[in-house]
Motif scaffolding. Structure first.
Motif, PDB file in Angstrom:
ATOM      1  N   ASP A 170      13.700   5.487  -7.768  1.00 37.90           N
ATOM      2  CA  ASP A 170      13.746   5.184  -6.334  1.00 37.90           C
ATOM      3  C   ASP A 170      15.032   4.454  -5.956  1.00 37.90           C
ATOM      4  O   ASP A 170      15.615   4.697  -4.902  1.00 37.90           O
ATOM      5  CB  ASP A 170      12.568   4.268  -5.975  1.00 37.90           C
ATOM      6  CG  ASP A 170      11.566   4.952  -5.069  1.00 37.90           C
ATOM      7  OD1 ASP A 170      11.828   6.099  -4.668  1.00 37.90           O
ATOM      8  OD2 ASP A 170      10.535   4.325  -4.772  1.00 37.90           O
ATOM      9  N   LEU A 171      15.452   3.543  -6.835  1.00 39.30           N
ATOM     10  CA  LEU A 171      16.637   2.729  -6.532  1.00 39.30           C
ATOM     11  C   LEU A 171      17.907   3.579  -6.508  1.00 39.30           C
ATOM     12  O   LEU A 171      18.923   3.182  -5.950  1.00 39.30           O
ATOM     13  CB  LEU A 171      16.789   1.594  -7.557  1.00 39.30           C
ATOM     14  CG  LEU A 171      15.657   0.559  -7.548  1.00 39.30           C
ATOM     15  CD1 LEU A 171      15.866  -0.483  -8.645  1.00 39.30           C
ATOM     16  CD2 LEU A 171      15.558  -0.127  -6.177  1.00 39.30           C
ATOM     17  N   VAL A 219       0.053  11.323 -11.479  1.00 38.54           N
ATOM     18  CA  VAL A 219       1.176  12.197 -11.125  1.00 38.54           C
ATOM     19  C   VAL A 219       0.836  13.025  -9.889  1.00 38.54           C
ATOM     20  O   VAL A 219       1.640  13.168  -8.967  1.00 38.54           O
ATOM     21  CB  VAL A 219       1.521  13.098 -12.336  1.00 38.54           C
ATOM     22  CG1 VAL A 219       2.320  14.312 -11.908  1.00 38.54           C
ATOM     23  CG2 VAL A 219       2.273  12.297 -13.392  1.00 38.54           C
ATOM     24  N   LEU A 220      -0.382  13.534  -9.868  1.00 36.27           N
ATOM     25  CA  LEU A 220      -0.845  14.321  -8.728  1.00 36.27           C
ATOM     26  C   LEU A 220      -0.788  13.475  -7.457  1.00 36.27           C
ATOM     27  O   LEU A 220      -0.301  13.914  -6.410  1.00 36.27           O
ATOM     28  CB  LEU A 220      -2.286  14.764  -8.988  1.00 36.27           C
ATOM     29  CG  LEU A 220      -2.749  16.049  -8.367  1.00 36.27           C
ATOM     30  CD1 LEU A 220      -1.952  17.213  -8.928  1.00 36.27           C
ATOM     31  CD2 LEU A 220      -4.241  16.266  -8.652  1.00 36.27           C
ATOM     32  N   LYS A 221      -1.254  12.237  -7.546  1.00 37.48           N
ATOM     33  CA  LYS A 221      -1.266  11.375  -6.363  1.00 37.48           C
ATOM     34  C   LYS A 221       0.150  10.985  -5.957  1.00 37.48           C
ATOM     35  O   LYS A 221       0.469  10.950  -4.771  1.00 37.48           O
ATOM     36  CB  LYS A 221      -2.104  10.136  -6.636  1.00 37.48           C
ATOM     37  CG  LYS A 221      -3.565  10.501  -6.881  1.00 37.48           C
ATOM     38  CD  LYS A 221      -4.501   9.459  -6.321  1.00 37.48           C
ATOM     39  CE  LYS A 221      -5.941   9.901  -6.468  1.00 37.48           C
ATOM     40  NZ  LYS A 221      -6.574   9.344  -7.659  1.00 37.48           N
ATOM     41  N   ALA A 222       1.006  10.711  -6.952  1.00 37.19           N
ATOM     42  CA  ALA A 222       2.392  10.335  -6.625  1.00 37.19           C
ATOM     43  C   ALA A 222       3.103  11.487  -5.920  1.00 37.19           C
ATOM     44  O   ALA A 222       4.052  11.278  -5.171  1.00 37.19           O
ATOM     45  CB  ALA A 222       3.147   9.927  -7.886  1.00 37.19           C
ATOM     46  N   SER A 223       2.639  12.726  -6.171  1.00 40.55           N
ATOM     47  CA  SER A 223       3.268  13.880  -5.528  1.00 40.55           C
ATOM     48  C   SER A 223       2.645  14.164  -4.160  1.00 40.55           C
ATOM     49  O   SER A 223       2.975  15.152  -3.522  1.00 40.55           O
ATOM     50  CB  SER A 223       3.142  15.120  -6.425  1.00 40.55           C
ATOM     51  OG  SER A 223       1.804  15.588  -6.408  1.00 40.55           O
ATOM     52  N   ALA A 233       3.412   6.308  -4.460  1.00 43.55           N
ATOM     53  CA  ALA A 233       4.433   7.249  -4.016  1.00 43.55           C
ATOM     54  C   ALA A 233       5.837   6.665  -4.051  1.00 43.55           C
ATOM     55  O   ALA A 233       6.083   5.589  -3.516  1.00 43.55           O
ATOM     56  CB  ALA A 233       4.108   7.709  -2.598  1.00 43.55           C
ATOM     57  N   PRO A 234       6.776   7.391  -4.661  1.00 41.71           N
ATOM     58  CA  PRO A 234       8.176   7.009  -4.532  1.00 41.71           C
ATOM     59  C   PRO A 234       8.663   7.296  -3.112  1.00 41.71           C
ATOM     60  O   PRO A 234       7.976   7.954  -2.337  1.00 41.71           O
ATOM     61  CB  PRO A 234       8.891   7.912  -5.539  1.00 41.71           C
ATOM     62  CG  PRO A 234       7.985   9.078  -5.742  1.00 41.71           C
ATOM     63  CD  PRO A 234       6.581   8.607  -5.439  1.00 41.71           C
ATOM     64  N   SER A 280       0.840  -1.194   0.000  1.00 44.55           N
ATOM     65  CA  SER A 280       0.000   0.000   0.000  1.00 44.55           C
ATOM     66  C   SER A 280       0.879   1.251   0.000  1.00 44.55           C
ATOM     67  O   SER A 280       1.928   1.265   0.663  1.00 44.55           O
ATOM     68  CB  SER A 280      -0.875  -0.023   1.255  1.00 44.55           C
ATOM     69  OG  SER A 280      -2.015   0.744   1.064  1.00 44.55           O
ATOM     70  N   THR A 281       0.491   2.248  -0.751  1.00 45.94           N
ATOM     71  CA  THR A 281       1.167   3.548  -0.981  1.00 45.94           C
ATOM     72  C   THR A 281       2.265   3.489  -2.051  1.00 45.94           C
ATOM     73  O   THR A 281       2.651   4.524  -2.583  1.00 45.94           O
ATOM     74  CB  THR A 281       1.820   4.226   0.268  1.00 45.94           C
ATOM     75  OG1 THR A 281       3.078   3.633   0.536  1.00 45.94           O
ATOM     76  CG2 THR A 281       0.914   4.191   1.471  1.00 45.94           C
ATOM     77  N   ARG A 282       2.783   2.307  -2.396  1.00 47.19           N
ATOM     78  CA  ARG A 282       3.896   2.216  -3.349  1.00 47.19           C
ATOM     79  C   ARG A 282       3.400   2.288  -4.792  1.00 47.19           C
ATOM     80  O   ARG A 282       2.229   2.029  -5.069  1.00 47.19           O
ATOM     81  CB  ARG A 282       4.643   0.882  -3.135  1.00 47.19           C
ATOM     82  CG  ARG A 282       5.272   0.761  -1.758  1.00 47.19           C
ATOM     83  CD  ARG A 282       6.631   1.404  -1.722  1.00 47.19           C
ATOM     84  NE  ARG A 282       7.535   0.781  -2.666  1.00 47.19           N
ATOM     85  CZ  ARG A 282       8.425   1.454  -3.395  1.00 47.19           C
ATOM     86  NH1 ARG A 282       8.516   2.772  -3.292  1.00 47.19           N
ATOM     87  NH2 ARG A 282       9.220   0.825  -4.238  1.00 47.19           N
ATOM     88  N   PRO A 283       4.290   2.596  -5.737  1.00 49.15           N
ATOM     89  CA  PRO A 283       3.872   2.587  -7.145  1.00 49.15           C
ATOM     90  C   PRO A 283       3.399   1.185  -7.557  1.00 49.15           C
ATOM     91  O   PRO A 283       3.931   0.182  -7.085  1.00 49.15           O
ATOM     92  CB  PRO A 283       5.153   2.955  -7.899  1.00 49.15           C
ATOM     93  CG  PRO A 283       6.043   3.603  -6.894  1.00 49.15           C
ATOM     94  CD  PRO A 283       5.710   2.994  -5.571  1.00 49.15           C
TER      95      PRO A 283
END
Ligand code: AMP
Ligand code: MG
Length: 340
Positions: free
Chosen positions: A301-302, A326-330, A234-235, A151-154
């Motif tokens: 991320d890596l 993109v909005l959510k990842a930010s 999210a990254p 959960s929360t990850r790409p």
């Protein structure tokens, strides 16, 4: 220590019977199998077995009020899970199934509470992937399957991404190659008239309007669908959106000057020189961008940057789903980030 998750490589177009049988047996025993679909990898369990579905929430660290999409291999299976199958559902399914469109309909009593987060409706989709379809048929059951990430990850678009998040937490990964669409399905509610889009995704508003011109976005499509208010995709590093190339280049140089490690994601080629910068140039068309987006976020991320600067995607309508992701990842377009 948890045992390692088993991985079986399968042919996308002609999935091997032995692998399907192994996966089906695990699902019939209430286990968890990550499956390739055309959108992203899904984490599948028997949708009719509440204990099996509970394991999905546990493995992902997913909040219990975020319902799951149920995957079917036939119209007959879809209809067995709802109390009403309107004529429009039939036309949408004829146009877009199998494919990245999820239909929200009143659920039948066969669907356990845990799948719908206690709500009166169930979300259904027929995936356009030979492995997913063959597995549903082999197991003889609908599969509840959210994206196979923590959960929360790409979301994962390759089996390696699934393992990075889920090794030891699930029973099996079927590796059927890369997801081609690369972002999640469009979620369309047929509970309202006209139908409303709860989450933009692989099928665009314009495509849906060819079937019913009245279809529109829900008033607040980022939040109308349960679960979409949580932090998503999210990254590890903070991701900052920047509107214009010159502004992005200025900001990148300023941060480099301060000795920070930065990553840049852009759909336009940008010339930025300096040590401590990693560039990721994404395709300039929305379908190509979607296919690469989560993979690019995970790859950056890596590199452990201090910050990711992302050039905002264009504003044309074909980009709606990507602007949402993109909005959510930010960290925007949702409520407070949750930690799990
Ligand atoms: P995913 O995490 O990609 O599996 O997507 C699941 C999303 O589909 C949820 O977060 C909701 O936004 C939507 N969804 C699933 N089930 C329902 C439902 N019963 N009603 C409305 N939206 C749903
Ligand atoms: Mg997800």
């Amino acid at each position: 220590m948890q045992p390692e998750t088993e991985v079986l490589t399968v042919s996308r177009d002609h999935p091997e019977a032995a692998a399907l049988q192994r996966a089906a047996a695990i699902l019939q025993e209430g286990g968890l199998v990550a499956i390739p679909t055309e959108t992203v990898y899904g984490l599948g369990a028997n949708a009719l077995n509440p204990q099996a579905v509970a394991r999905i929430f546990q493995a992902k660290g997913r909040p219990a009020d975020n319902p799951l999409i149920v995957h079917v291999d036939s119209l007959e299976m879809a209809r067995s899970l709802v109390t009403d199958w309107p004529e429009l559902a039939g036309r949408l399914a004829a146009a877009f199934w199998p494919g990245p469109l999820t239909l929200v309909l009143p659920r039948s009593e066969r669907v356990p509470d845990i799948v719908t987060a206690g709500g009166p409706a169930v979300a259904l989709r027929m995936p356009a992937h030979p492995v997913a379809l063959a597995l549903i048929s082999a197991a003889g059951m609908p599969l509840a399957a959210p994206s196979a990430n923590r959960s929360t990850r790409p979301s994962p678009t390759d089996a390696a991404h699934v393992l990075a998040d889920m090794n030891g937490r699930i029973d099996l990964v079927l590796d059927g190659g890369s997801a081609t669409v690369g972002i999640e399905s469009t979620v369309l509610s047929l509970l309202t008239d006209p139908p409303l889009i709860l989450r933009p995704g692989g099928i665009s508003l314009d495509q849906l309007r060819e079937i019913d011109p009245r279809i529109d976005y829900g008033a607040d499509h980022g939040k109308a669908s349960p679960g979409t208010r949580y932090r998503h995709y999210a990254p590890k590093a903070p991701l900052r959106r920047i509107a214009e190339p010159p502004e992005l280049i200025r900001e990148a140089l300023r941060l480099l000057d301060r000795g920070l490690r930065i990553a840049v994601m852009s759909h336009l080629p940008l010339e930025i020189a300096g040590d401590g910068i990693v560039m990721s140039t994404l395709p300039g068309d929305p379908d190509g961008y979607a296919a690469e987006f989560y993979r690019a976020v995970r790859a950056l991320d890596l590199e452990s940057p201090d910050v990711i600067l992302l050039l905002d995607p264009p504003s044309g309508r074909g980009w709606d789903a990507m602007r949402d992701r993109v909005l959510k990842a930010s960290g925007q377009g949702g409520e407070e980030p949750i930690t799990v």
